[in-house]
Design a protein around this motif. Structure first.
Motif, PDB file in Angstrom:
ATOM      1  N   UNK A 185       0.667  -1.266  -0.052  1.00 22.12           N
ATOM      2  CA  UNK A 185       0.097   0.083  -0.065  1.00 22.12           C
ATOM      3  C   UNK A 185       0.779   1.278  -0.034  1.00 22.12           C
ATOM      4  N   UNK A 186      -0.012   2.368  -0.101  1.00 21.00           N
ATOM      5  CA  UNK A 186       0.968   3.765   0.016  1.00 21.00           C
ATOM      6  C   UNK A 186       0.537   4.334   1.300  1.00 21.00           C
ATOM      7  N   UNK A 187       1.199   4.878   1.973  1.00 18.02           N
ATOM      8  CA  UNK A 187       0.957   5.692   3.205  1.00 18.02           C
ATOM      9  C   UNK A 187       0.177   6.801   2.843  1.00 18.02           C
ATOM     10  N   UNK A 188      -1.221   7.068   3.190  1.00 16.93           N
ATOM     11  CA  UNK A 188      -2.064   8.388   2.914  1.00 16.93           C
ATOM     12  C   UNK A 188      -1.688   9.361   3.804  1.00 16.93           C
ATOM     13  N   UNK A 200      -2.511   6.216   8.151  1.00 17.71           N
ATOM     14  CA  UNK A 200      -3.929   5.595   7.232  1.00 17.71           C
ATOM     15  C   UNK A 200      -3.005   4.773   5.811  1.00 17.71           C
ATOM     16  N   UNK A 201      -3.239   3.838   5.471  1.00 19.43           N
ATOM     17  CA  UNK A 201      -2.820   3.310   4.165  1.00 19.43           C
ATOM     18  C   UNK A 201      -3.866   3.070   3.297  1.00 19.43           C
ATOM     19  N   UNK A 202      -3.355   3.766   2.056  1.00 18.40           N
ATOM     20  CA  UNK A 202      -4.083   3.685   0.690  1.00 18.40           C
ATOM     21  C   UNK A 202      -4.031   2.187   0.171  1.00 18.40           C
ATOM     22  N   UNK A 208       4.407   9.639   5.119  1.00 17.54           N
ATOM     23  CA  UNK A 208       3.274   9.690   3.997  1.00 17.54           C
ATOM     24  C   UNK A 208       4.046   9.861   2.538  1.00 17.54           C
ATOM     25  N   UNK A 209       3.107   8.949   1.950  1.00 10.81           N
ATOM     26  CA  UNK A 209       3.696   8.980   0.435  1.00 10.81           C
ATOM     27  C   UNK A 209       4.592   7.731   0.362  1.00 10.81           C
ATOM     28  N   UNK A 210       5.038   7.062   1.494  1.00 12.70           N
ATOM     29  CA  UNK A 210       5.942   6.143   1.258  1.00 12.70           C
ATOM     30  C   UNK A 210       5.127   4.666   0.859  1.00 12.70           C
ATOM     31  N   UNK A 267       6.246  -3.678   9.641  1.00 14.58           N
ATOM     32  CA  UNK A 267       5.973  -2.928  10.859  1.00 14.58           C
ATOM     33  C   UNK A 267       5.812  -1.466  10.598  1.00 14.58           C
ATOM     34  N   UNK A 268       4.587  -0.801  10.733  1.00 12.68           N
ATOM     35  CA  UNK A 268       4.379   0.743  10.729  1.00 12.68           C
ATOM     36  C   UNK A 268       4.298   1.199  11.889  1.00 12.68           C
TER      37      UNK A 268
END
Length: 374
Positions: A224-227, A256-258, A279-281, A288-289
């Motif tokens: 996913x992308x980190x929103x 929040x993940x996209x 964000x954006x990563x 692990x987030x």
């Protein structure tokens, strides 16, 4: 008061003091009970000058009755706008949400269309015409694909607290945000964890480290992308309800993940300074987030997880998801027993279940879950 069922096709005009509508069409998903569920809200408006007692509600799928609720069932599920207490009688000029969970019989076909037949006793009608039946709230079932995700945690003895589909804290958290009513937490879950002795915490209640889940890694449920990322908010003191929490701080430290296709996964109440993404990563499944904490609107360390259709934790609709693989190891006696164990530190009387593997389903409320260790 002249009355006939709504939706007449013969051109006759009739009074319909009860208005029925569905704002958000249900999305069918597989629950951990091996049944397909339809979870949504029926909006009911009493457009009359006196009380209306709801005596029966029938949910029809393609014309056939799928579920029937009597007055006692309704009284447990009907929530006037702006209140969190349920009622069985609608006061005059009142709107309410009837929170529905339709579990289809195993192997049953998913209906194309839902409608509702509601029988009420209307005080404003003449004595011999007070029992009325309205038909309405017709909606097409939303057959969009349900997102399949990995587990948000790794390990054993996790509790799916306040999960779908009848727990009131999340499923009924309808909020007016920016001029619209949203139910962002419709499918949210508060993940907590028991120790080997069945305790949510062992040691001083106010100490974060006493809680079994505190500091456990929260994992990306998909590539996913980190929103968005929120960090730097302090931990709360366990056992005490926070005060003066603003809307933008309610999630505490969060990610929040996209997930793509208008699906967003929220991780809330993480430890300050523990978030490892930006964000954006781009993140990978199982990465692990951050670490589970007690920040924001939280009374004890836990991981609040939900999937929504917009990149907002509040101004969005909760949508279902299915976890690819987990095991059910037991079931708690219910929310009241869990709340007591969380408040007092007493062991939770879990009913053990011989390891029940589940694939592609949503963990329902108050289950003891094992996620494979990565």
């Amino acid at each position: 008061m002249v009355h006939a069922s709504a939706g007449r096709a013969d051109g006759q005009e009739n009074m319909t003091p009860l208005l029925l509508a569905v704002q958000d069409a249900p999305v069918p998903f597989m629950g951990s009970d091996a049944r397909v569920h339809l979870v949504y809200e029926l909006w009911i408006t009493n457009f009359s000058s006196a009380d209306i007692a709801v005596e029966k509600v029938e949910v029809l799928g393609d014309g056939a009755v799928l579920q029937s609720l009597d007055d006692a069932d309704v009284a447990r599920r009907l929530q006037p706008a702006g209140l969190r207490q349920s009622v069985g009688t609608l006061a005059k000029s009142t709107q309410a949400l009837l929170f529905l969970n339709v579990a289809l019989a195993p192997g049953a076909a998913i209906p194309r269309q839902l409608s509702h037949r509601v029988t009420v006793r209307a005080s404003a009608a003449p004595p011999d015409h007070q029992v009325l039946t309205e038909n309405g709230g017709t909606i097409e079932v939303d057959r969009r694909t349900v997102v399949l995700i990995g587990p948000p945690l790794s390990g054993d003895r996790f509790i799916s607290a306040d999960s779908c589909c009848d727990a009131t804290r999340h499923t009924r958290a309808a909020l007016p945000i920016n001029g619209r009513v949203w139910v962002a937490q419709r499918f949210a879950v508060d993940w907590e964890q028991l120790d080997a002795g069945g305790h949510v915490y062992a040691g001083p209640q106010e100490k974060l480290e006493s809680y079994t889940i505190f500091g456990k890694p929260a994992l990306a449920v998909a590539n996913a992308i980190v929103a968005s990322v929120t960090d730097g908010l302090p931990e709360q003191t366990p056992g005490k309800f926070p005060s003066d929490i603003s809307l933008d701080a309610a999630d505490g430290n969060s990610v929040m993940l996209d997930l793509g296709n208008q699906r967003y996964a929220l991780y809330a109440h993480l430890q300050p300074g523990s978030i490892k993404v930006h964000q954006g990563e781009r993140v990978k499944l199982g990465q692990v987030i951050g670490l589970v904490g007690d920040s924001g609107n939280s009374v004890a360390p836990h991981l609040h997880f939900q999937v929504t259709d917009r990149p907002s934790s509040l101004a969005s609709n909760g949508v279902p998801y299915e976890i690819s693989d987990f095991q059910i190891m037991g079931k708690s006696p219910g929310t009241a027993a869990f709340d007591e164990a969380e408040a007092k530190g007493s062991p939770l009387a879990v009913t053990a279940i011989s390891a029940q593997p589940v694939k592609g389903a949503m963990p329902l409320d108050q289950l003891i879950i094992s996620f494979a260790t990565r």
